[in-house]
Design an enzyme around this catalytic site. Structure first.
Site, PDB file in Angstrom:
ATOM      1  N   GLU A 286       1.061  -5.006  -1.876  1.00 56.42           N
ATOM      2  CA  GLU A 286       2.433  -5.011  -2.404  1.00 56.42           C
ATOM      3  C   GLU A 286       2.973  -6.422  -2.650  1.00 56.42           C
ATOM      4  O   GLU A 286       4.078  -6.758  -2.215  1.00 56.42           O
ATOM      5  CB  GLU A 286       3.369  -4.278  -1.430  1.00 56.42           C
ATOM      6  CG  GLU A 286       3.000  -2.837  -1.235  1.00 56.42           C
ATOM      7  CD  GLU A 286       3.810  -2.149  -0.143  1.00 56.42           C
ATOM      8  OE1 GLU A 286       4.066  -0.955  -0.293  1.00 56.42           O
ATOM      9  OE2 GLU A 286       4.160  -2.797   0.861  1.00 56.42           O
TER      10      GLU A 286
HETATM   11  C1  TNX Z   1       3.527   0.879   2.085  1.00 56.02           C
HETATM   12  S1  TNX Z   1       0.691   1.059   2.398  1.00 56.02           S
HETATM   13  C2  TNX Z   1       3.177  -0.265   2.767  1.00 56.02           C
HETATM   14  C3  TNX Z   1       3.972  -0.680   3.925  1.00 56.02           C
HETATM   15  C4  TNX Z   1       5.046   0.305   4.274  1.00 56.02           C
HETATM   16  C5  TNX Z   1       4.554   1.709   4.031  1.00 56.02           C
HETATM   17  C6  TNX Z   1       5.512   2.773   4.449  1.00 56.02           C
HETATM   18  C7  TNX Z   1       0.844  -0.456   2.416  1.00 56.02           C
HETATM   19  C8  TNX Z   1      -0.372  -1.216   2.357  1.00 56.02           C
HETATM   20  N1  TNX Z   1       2.065  -1.007   2.490  1.00 56.02           N
HETATM   21  O1  TNX Z   1       4.510  -1.957   3.706  1.00 56.02           O
HETATM   22  O2  TNX Z   1       5.389   0.152   5.607  1.00 56.02           O
HETATM   23  O3  TNX Z   1       4.274   1.846   2.664  1.00 56.02           O
HETATM   24  O4  TNX Z   1       4.925   4.032   4.330  1.00 56.02           O
END
Ligand code: TNX
Length: 516
Positions: A328
């Site tokens: 992300e």
């Molecule tokens: C996505 S999955 C994220 C996290 C959040 C999560 C909540 C991923 C690699 N990153 O930063 O906590 O969703 O479900």
């Protein structure tokens, strides 16, 4: 009262594998089937009529610490002394090392005159002990006639893991959890042959592991009020972390530390504004948004910081993996992301660890010697396929099946919903080997179920979201494909309920399961 009624139901509901044994002979048949274990065993050959009865005179024979662990587990429930010795004995449960059972496999032979557990190494003995514990009645069967108590069903189990990596993740960044809470969680998960615990140690809200070279990370990033919504706070000292590594290792669990970068770094940048491109500290953020922060990829200080963190983490981590996040990164331009990974992935190897990251790191050619944690919901993923073709390995954490922080349904408390509601059947209903087309079986190291902690406050919250879904993931990871069967799984899970009740685990009483 309630407990004994549960126990009575359990005894009636379970198939009586030994029902054909002569009723006149003692001991009475075990109420538990050899095949009732979670996760399912690879091979079981029941031998009705050859049940073993644990008595006040039973001894445990074995040279290593696992024999002591078995005795300690059985003493409170049975009230028996169960002395541990090293000399062969009658009326014994004998643990012995013998080559040929694989890294984590074991053979358990249960006969009227004794129980023998064979394994190549300590990990196999530990796994065999978890199986053995499930083959004994749960201690709550207080009003079970004495002669039926503590019977282990006769037969042989040959068991071994489908995948070497069977993990779960706990996010300490969004809500911190204390070493005591983490130890309790380790106890719970190790019962199901989970062998890796990934700790998500940093994020925008907080920084949860002491780094000596950059002390303000935890002084500021671990301060009170650094949890989501301004809750909690806290961090692990190096002693805390080393203690957890040892505690986990005793339970056949390897700790996998994660520092998330180049995104998810707001807490680090408040502590050290020189980690931003403009040198200005950002404001504190305890909301649940993601993807807004990034390290300054063009500045050398970024790499001094990253190298210090990787070095100190590697020094206190005996396990092979070091997770560098990488997810992300919406605030990091694509080219900068690739430049960052080109320098950082080799740094992990410089300190003797295997680079591990969320699957986004697969965009980097430098990820060919890395492990990618696939968390997507899409099923065709060209960047992952390319990285795998170049040599990367994969751990499967598809969000729509394995994310323990998703809600079960619209009514249950806690959890998010962006990857959908995940009931037990959804957690169980997929196959890691075929989820992503074009990924060869040899590239898949295993499975992991992440538990992000935005909505978690207490130990009860952890347990409610983790159980029973984590057991579904444990079975996909441990048991051979041919044993996967929803009806069998849900029957075994339903029968396990009273053990969680006894242990005080606040699991989700899923309406999909007929709980004993
Ligand atoms: C996505 S999955 C994220 C996290 C959040 C999560 C909540 C991923 C690699 N990153 O930063 O906590 O969703 O479900």
């Amino acid at each position: 009262m309630r407990l004994s009624r549960l126990a009575a139901t359990l005894a009636v509901a379970l198939p009586l594998v030994t029902a054909t044994a002569s009723a006149a002979s003692s001991p009475a048949p075990s109420p538990i089937a050899l095949t009732s274990v979670l996760p399912a065993v690879a091979e079981a050959q029941p031998d009705p009529g050859n049940d073993f009865r644990l008595t006040a005179g039973t001894v445990i024979v074995g040279a290593g610490d696992v024999a002591g662990q078995l005795a300690a587990a059985l003493r409170p429930a049975t009230g028996f002394a169960l002395p541990v010795g090293t000399m062969p004995a009658a009326n014994a449960i004998t643990l012995r090392l013998q080559p040929g059972h694989g890294d984590e496999g074991y053979r358990l032979t249960i006969r009227r005159d004794g129980v023998e557990l064979l394994a190549t190494g300590r990990a196999g003995l530990f796994n065999g002990v978890q199986t053995l514990r499930q083959l004994l009645p749960s201690a709550i069967e207080a009003d079970t006639p004495q002669r039926r108590k503590w019977i282990i069903p006769g037969g042989t189990i040959d068991d071994r893991p489908r995948y070497a990596y069977r993990g779960t993740m706990l996010d300490l960044a969004r809500h911190f959890h204390t070493p005591d809470e983490i130890r309790t969680h380790i106890d719970r998960i190790s019962r199901f042959k989970i062998n890796h615990l990934h700790l998500h140690l940093s994020d925008d809200q907080g920084w949860r592991i002491r780094i000596d070279a950059w002390p303000r990370l935890t002084e500021i990033g671990g301060a009170p009020g650094t949890g989501v919504g301004g809750d909690g706070g806290g961090f692990l000292t190096k002693d805390d972390y080393r203690g957890l590594v040892r505690y986990a290792a005793d339970r056949n669990i390897t700790i996998v530390p994660e520092i998330d970068m180049p995104g998810h770094v707001n807490a680090a940048q408040i502590a050290y504004p020189e980690l931003t491109c403009d040198g200005v500290a950002p404001r504190q953020r305890t909301d649940m948004r993601v993807g807004y922060s990034t390290l300054c990829v063009r500045d050398e200080i970024t790499y001094r910081f990253v190298e210090d963190v990787i070095r100190e983490l590697a020094e206190m981590t005996p396990g092979p993996y070091l997770h560098i996040g990488g997810d992300e990164t919406f605030a990091t331009p694509h080219g900068s992301y690739l430049a960052f990974q080109r320098r950082v992935l080799p740094l992990v190897e410089k300190y003797g660890k295997i680079p591990y990251g969320w699957h986004e790191i697969g965009q980097s050619p430098a990820a060919a010697t890395s492990v990618l944690q696939f968390w997507g919901r899409e099923r065709n993923h060209p960047a992952v396929a390319t990285a795998v073709a170049a040599g990367a390995k994969v751990i499967m954490s598809p969000a729509d099946h394995t994310y323990l922080d998703m809600e079960y349904d619209l009514l249950t408390p806690g959890g998010l919903d962006w990857a959908g509601a995940i009931e037990v059947s959804t957690a169980y209903g997929w196959d890691p080997a075929t989820l992503l087309p074009g990924i060869p079986a040899t590239s898949i190291l295993g499975v992991e179920a992440p538990l992000w902690s935005e909505t978690l406050h207490t130990e009860d919250d952890i347990e409610f979201l983790a159980f029973p879904r984590l057991v579904a993931i444990a079975e996909l990871g441990w048991s051979p494909r041919a044993t996967h069967d929803w009806d069998s799984f849900r029957a075994r899970l339903g029968a396990y309920g009273p053990r969680w009740v006894r242990d005080g685990v606040r699991f989700h009483r899923s309406p999909e399961i007929r709980w004993s």
